[in-house]
Design an enzyme around this catalytic site. Structure first.
Site, PDB file in Angstrom:
ATOM      1  N   ASP A  68     -66.323  48.635  43.924  1.00 56.23           N
ATOM      2  CA  ASP A  68     -65.345  49.567  43.890  1.00 56.23           C
ATOM      3  C   ASP A  68     -66.096  50.933  44.126  1.00 56.23           C
ATOM      4  O   ASP A  68     -65.449  51.994  43.707  1.00 56.23           O
ATOM      5  CB  ASP A  68     -64.638  49.588  42.399  1.00 56.23           C
ATOM      6  N   SER A  69     -67.214  50.991  44.274  1.00 60.94           N
ATOM      7  CA  SER A  69     -67.972  52.160  44.483  1.00 60.94           C
ATOM      8  C   SER A  69     -67.205  52.623  46.146  1.00 60.94           C
ATOM      9  O   SER A  69     -67.765  54.095  46.499  1.00 60.94           O
ATOM     10  CB  SER A  69     -69.306  51.773  44.830  1.00 60.94           C
ATOM     11  N   ASP A 107     -65.592  43.142  43.603  1.00 56.85           N
ATOM     12  CA  ASP A 107     -65.452  43.767  42.317  1.00 56.85           C
ATOM     13  C   ASP A 107     -64.132  43.438  41.618  1.00 56.85           C
ATOM     14  O   ASP A 107     -63.121  43.135  42.383  1.00 56.85           O
ATOM     15  CB  ASP A 107     -65.624  45.140  42.272  1.00 56.85           C
ATOM     16  N   LYS A 138     -67.063  39.903  40.811  1.00 58.25           N
ATOM     17  CA  LYS A 138     -68.031  40.712  39.863  1.00 58.25           C
ATOM     18  C   LYS A 138     -67.400  41.315  38.632  1.00 58.25           C
ATOM     19  O   LYS A 138     -66.307  41.901  38.799  1.00 58.25           O
ATOM     20  CB  LYS A 138     -68.783  41.688  40.596  1.00 58.25           C
ATOM     21  N   GLU A 140     -67.650  43.859  35.329  1.00 57.05           N
ATOM     22  CA  GLU A 140     -68.772  44.802  34.339  1.00 57.05           C
ATOM     23  C   GLU A 140     -68.382  44.430  32.992  1.00 57.05           C
ATOM     24  O   GLU A 140     -67.346  44.115  32.402  1.00 57.05           O
ATOM     25  CB  GLU A 140     -68.347  46.206  34.862  1.00 57.05           C
ATOM     26  N   GLU A 217     -78.051  46.897  36.051  1.00 53.63           N
ATOM     27  CA  GLU A 217     -78.010  48.307  36.683  1.00 53.63           C
ATOM     28  C   GLU A 217     -78.535  49.368  35.946  1.00 53.63           C
ATOM     29  O   GLU A 217     -78.266  49.349  34.643  1.00 53.63           O
ATOM     30  CB  GLU A 217     -76.513  48.621  36.955  1.00 53.63           C
TER      31      GLU A 217
END
Length: 317
Positions: A68-69, A107, A138, A140, A217
């Site tokens: 999502d970056s 993501d 993925k 978070e 991270e």
């Protein structure tokens, strides 16, 4: 017979701007584990569209992350939390059109899973169904604790997904989707042993519930190396030192696609922004000074008889 076919049907000259690439077998989780068990570092890079995915594929990255970056690095948003699920899916499908062997992870964008476990499961399934090339999602995960127990909602969602056969890559440490709760983009686990212990325990829990890999991270390299050495699944580091099982970087950062500073942990392997602007300026100068296009190089010819007939027809009209 084959030689005759090649003589009769020589390769076509390409007059268009794109062409397909040959397909190849996509890496599996088993392939990644083979690299991990042989202590071979795993390479991972983000991609946002067909072009950046093609670069990563041709360079033979082990894994591609549709992160999502892309909201900030490709679409101009001010935060990763700004992109919606439908817009994100558009880019996932674009990345998956690039041919190559990389294992593709996508993501779970902010806002697409937090409201309920059912919503999160539905989102994960919809992402996996976008293409057969999507190998995992993925997620978070925070290190929230209450009375000595990990209580983060994303842990429960990760477990639900794993029990349904959906491969999950966990993500701990700095979790950009929670940037406000973390009070900014900061290194995690470096202020107190309690914080670093919470990251370690979260990573252990992600392994226990079935995550096949974990992103670390912005975690101090000593902590990351310790976590990696005490897990039985590969860790992928970003700003976590070289003691992890592999590395991931944001492609626009490492290639210098945008102007401005990049995070400390990024090594810039190029400056695409500077060189691209320079090339475009060269193009503008050549056009304004009538050096481009050069008819003898970039132009197309017409047969003399066609040209003469054309002129005669025009003058007769």
């Amino acid at each position: 017979m084959r030689g005759m076919f090649q003589r009769l049907c020589p390769p076509l000259k390409r007059f268009y701007s794109s062409h397909p690439y040959p397909s190849s077998r996509q890496l599996s989780i088993a392939d990644l584990y083979s690299r991990y068990k042989s202590n071979q570092p795993i390479t991972m890079l983000t991609a946002y569209d067909y072009i950046t995915a093609t670069w990563a594929q041709e360079a033979q990255c082990d894994m591609i992350l549709v992160g999502d970056s892309l909201a900030m690095c490709s679409l101009g948003y001010s935060s990763t939390t700004d992109i919606g699920l439908d817009e994100f899916k558009y880019h996932v499908k674009s990345v998956c059109r690039a041919q190559g062997s990389a294992f593709i992870v996508v993501d779970m964008p902010f806002g697409s899973f937090e409201s309920s476990l059912e919503k999160g499961i539905e989102t994960a399934i919809s992402l996996m169904k976008l293409s057969s090339k999507v190998g995992a999602v993925k997620l978070e995960v925070g290190s929230s604790q209450s009375q000595g127990k990990l209580t983060d909602y994303s842990l429960r969602l990760a477990e639900e997904l794993c029990t349904r056969g959906i491969p999950v890559m966990g993500h701990v440490g700095l979790t950009p989707q929670r940037v406000h709760a973390l009070s900014g983009y900061k290194v995690q686990g470096n202020k107190s042993s309690a914080d670093s212990l919470a990251i370690f325990e979260t990573a252990q829990e992600l392994q226990r519930i079935g995550c096949f890999s974990i992103v670390l991270e912005c975690v101090p390299h000593k902590i990351s190396q310790y976590i990696t050495s005490h897990l039985k699944v590969p860790t992928i580091g970003i700003g976590a030192g070289n003691g992890t099982s592999g590395q991931v970087l944001v492609q626009s950062d490492m290639l210098g696609m945008l102007s401005g500073q990049v995070p400390k942990f990024v090594h810039k392997y190029g400056n695409f922004h500077k060189s691209s602007v320079e090339h475009i300026r060269d193009y503008i100068k050549d056009v304004t000074e009538r050096r481009f296009p050069d008819n003898s190089i970039e132009g197309f010819k017409v047969k003399d008889e066609v040209w003469v007939d054309f002129i005669e027809r025009v003058e007769e009209a």
